[in-house]
Design a protein around this motif. Sequence first.
Motif, PDB file in Angstrom:
ATOM      1  N   MET A  20       4.380   4.247  10.217  1.00 48.65           N
ATOM      2  CA  MET A  20       4.691   3.803   9.074  1.00 48.65           C
ATOM      3  C   MET A  20       3.433   4.255   9.042  1.00 48.65           C
ATOM      4  N   ILE A  21       2.404   3.248   9.445  1.00 50.45           N
ATOM      5  CA  ILE A  21       1.277   3.445   9.601  1.00 50.45           C
ATOM      6  C   ILE A  21       0.583   5.269   9.745  1.00 50.45           C
ATOM      7  N   ALA A  22       0.752   5.243  10.845  1.00 48.80           N
ATOM      8  CA  ALA A  22       0.324   6.184  11.272  1.00 48.80           C
ATOM      9  C   ALA A  22       0.909   7.829  10.425  1.00 48.80           C
ATOM     10  N   ALA A  23       2.389   7.748  10.022  1.00 49.92           N
ATOM     11  CA  ALA A  23       2.868   8.901   8.943  1.00 49.92           C
ATOM     12  C   ALA A  23       2.063   9.128   7.504  1.00 49.92           C
ATOM     13  N   HIS A  24       1.135   8.255   7.233  1.00 47.12           N
ATOM     14  CA  HIS A  24       0.065   8.745   6.285  1.00 47.12           C
ATOM     15  C   HIS A  24      -1.464   9.077   6.934  1.00 47.12           C
ATOM     16  N   PHE A  25      -1.179   9.455   8.720  1.00 48.81           N
ATOM     17  CA  PHE A  25      -2.860  10.107   8.479  1.00 48.81           C
ATOM     18  C   PHE A  25      -2.375  11.855   9.218  1.00 48.81           C
ATOM     19  N   PRO A  26      -3.299  12.550   9.098  1.00 48.84           N
ATOM     20  CA  PRO A  26      -3.194  13.915   9.297  1.00 48.84           C
ATOM     21  C   PRO A  26      -3.006  13.768  11.032  1.00 48.84           C
ATOM     22  N   GLU A  27      -2.846  15.107  11.299  1.00 48.45           N
ATOM     23  CA  GLU A  27      -2.928  15.595  12.676  1.00 48.45           C
ATOM     24  C   GLU A  27      -4.269  15.384  13.134  1.00 48.45           C
TER      25      GLU A  27
ATOM     26  N   ARG B  45       0.904  -1.265   0.093  1.00 50.76           N
ATOM     27  CA  ARG B  45       0.358   0.332  -0.158  1.00 50.76           C
ATOM     28  C   ARG B  45       0.886   1.330   0.120  1.00 50.76           C
ATOM     29  N   TYR B  46       1.768   1.256   1.023  1.00 51.45           N
ATOM     30  CA  TYR B  46       2.191   2.135   0.527  1.00 51.45           C
ATOM     31  C   TYR B  46       3.830   2.649  -0.302  1.00 51.45           C
ATOM     32  N   ASN B  47       4.036   1.494  -1.506  1.00 50.63           N
ATOM     33  CA  ASN B  47       3.826   1.413  -2.617  1.00 50.63           C
ATOM     34  C   ASN B  47       2.673   1.740  -3.646  1.00 50.63           C
TER      35      ASN B  47
ATOM     36  N   THR C 280      -6.971   2.447   5.082  1.00 53.57           N
ATOM     37  CA  THR C 280      -6.840   4.194   5.652  1.00 53.57           C
ATOM     38  C   THR C 280      -5.752   4.457   5.282  1.00 53.57           C
ATOM     39  N   MET C 281      -4.571   3.776   4.805  1.00 59.34           N
ATOM     40  CA  MET C 281      -3.618   4.891   3.882  1.00 59.34           C
ATOM     41  C   MET C 281      -2.986   5.932   3.784  1.00 59.34           C
ATOM     42  N   PHE C 282      -4.873   5.424   2.440  1.00 63.11           N
ATOM     43  CA  PHE C 282      -4.914   6.693   1.413  1.00 63.11           C
ATOM     44  C   PHE C 282      -4.786   7.525   1.731  1.00 63.11           C
ATOM     45  N   LEU C 283      -5.773   7.650   3.680  1.00 62.98           N
ATOM     46  CA  LEU C 283      -5.356   9.085   3.491  1.00 62.98           C
ATOM     47  C   LEU C 283      -4.528   9.895   3.804  1.00 62.98           C
ATOM     48  N   GLY C 284      -3.844   9.458   3.945  1.00 61.69           N
ATOM     49  CA  GLY C 284      -1.744   9.920   3.341  1.00 61.69           C
ATOM     50  C   GLY C 284      -2.041  10.617   2.039  1.00 61.69           C
ATOM     51  N   ALA C 285      -2.585  10.165   0.725  1.00 60.75           N
ATOM     52  CA  ALA C 285      -1.934  10.389  -0.567  1.00 60.75           C
ATOM     53  C   ALA C 285      -1.876  11.969  -0.433  1.00 60.75           C
ATOM     54  N   ASP C 286      -1.583  12.640  -1.348  1.00 61.57           N
ATOM     55  CA  ASP C 286      -1.029  14.225  -0.989  1.00 61.57           C
ATOM     56  C   ASP C 286      -2.460  15.073  -2.026  1.00 61.57           C
ATOM     57  N   ASN C 287      -3.573  13.803  -2.597  1.00 56.93           N
ATOM     58  CA  ASN C 287      -4.660  14.610  -3.233  1.00 56.93           C
ATOM     59  C   ASN C 287      -5.810  13.760  -2.643  1.00 56.93           C
ATOM     60  N   VAL C 288      -6.459  13.920  -1.201  1.00 64.86           N
ATOM     61  CA  VAL C 288      -7.236  12.807  -0.986  1.00 64.86           C
ATOM     62  C   VAL C 288      -8.437  13.609  -0.504  1.00 64.86           C
ATOM     63  N   CYS C 289     -10.096  13.309  -0.751  1.00 65.55           N
ATOM     64  CA  CYS C 289     -10.768  14.070  -0.038  1.00 65.55           C
ATOM     65  C   CYS C 289     -11.757  12.247   0.279  1.00 65.55           C
ATOM     66  N   VAL C 290     -12.896  12.488   2.282  1.00 68.23           N
ATOM     67  CA  VAL C 290     -13.655  11.033   2.461  1.00 68.23           C
ATOM     68  C   VAL C 290     -14.969  11.763   2.087  1.00 68.23           C
ATOM     69  N   SER C 291     -16.432  11.064   1.713  1.00 75.06           N
ATOM     70  CA  SER C 291     -17.108  11.476   1.913  1.00 75.06           C
ATOM     71  C   SER C 291     -17.820  11.213   3.496  1.00 75.06           C
ATOM     72  N   PRO C 292     -19.037  11.504   4.064  1.00 74.97           N
ATOM     73  CA  PRO C 292     -19.783  11.734   5.439  1.00 74.97           C
ATOM     74  C   PRO C 292     -19.437  10.021   5.698  1.00 74.97           C
ATOM     75  N   ARG C 293     -20.029   9.338   3.885  1.00 70.92           N
ATOM     76  CA  ARG C 293     -20.246   8.354   4.028  1.00 70.92           C
ATOM     77  C   ARG C 293     -19.599   6.825   4.221  1.00 70.92           C
ATOM     78  N   ALA C 294     -18.248   6.888   3.958  1.00 74.52           N
ATOM     79  CA  ALA C 294     -17.394   6.557   4.235  1.00 74.52           C
ATOM     80  C   ALA C 294     -17.522   5.376   5.607  1.00 74.52           C
ATOM     81  N   SER C 295     -16.944   4.855   5.954  1.00 74.47           N
ATOM     82  CA  SER C 295     -16.147   4.194   7.021  1.00 74.47           C
ATOM     83  C   SER C 295     -14.999   3.788   7.018  1.00 74.47           C
TER      84      SER C 295
END
Length: 161
Positions: free
Chosen positions: A120-127, A55-57, A81-96
């Motif tokens: 490594m996992i957490a590095a993909h999440f914003p504060e 996933r990192y790759n 959940t690591m997709f949350l660290g992509a440079d250009n990502v958005c989330v819908s409130p309907r996702a879980s």
Amino acid sequence: MLIKTITRFAVLCVNLFLIALMLAGTSADAAQSRSNQPGATIVITGDPGGSVKARYNEIAEINRLGQKVEIRRGECVSSCTMFLGADNVCVSPRASFAFHGPYRLGTKLSPAEFDHWSNMIAAHFPEPLRQWYMTTARYKIYNVTRISGAEVIRKGVARCR
């Protein structure tokens, strides 16, 4: 009593399978390219996770191609959940989202390995999502912590328009 025990066992088996996918990867791994087109939009409508390394790759390739990730609906589990660290990502409130700590099926991670993979996992999440993961969600190993897309948005991820 027997039904409750069987249900718990079934839930444990499913969770162990997802965790094994996270660390081991499979031929059906989500790290297979979704699109090679620069600037493409990748829409996630459910993803069971897979190998953290793969996933990192995949995310590195998405970022290199300037692609956008939209997590629109369905459940995004484990390494998804690591997709949350992509440079250009958005989330819908309907996702879980379903988070858990790192684990290798069959052997326990050493404290150093646990910290390495957690970071490594957490590095993909914003504060503050990163802080929440490191203090809460990573300690769930045989189960997951589920939160809504709305909660992920409150924790710092952009909302899809």
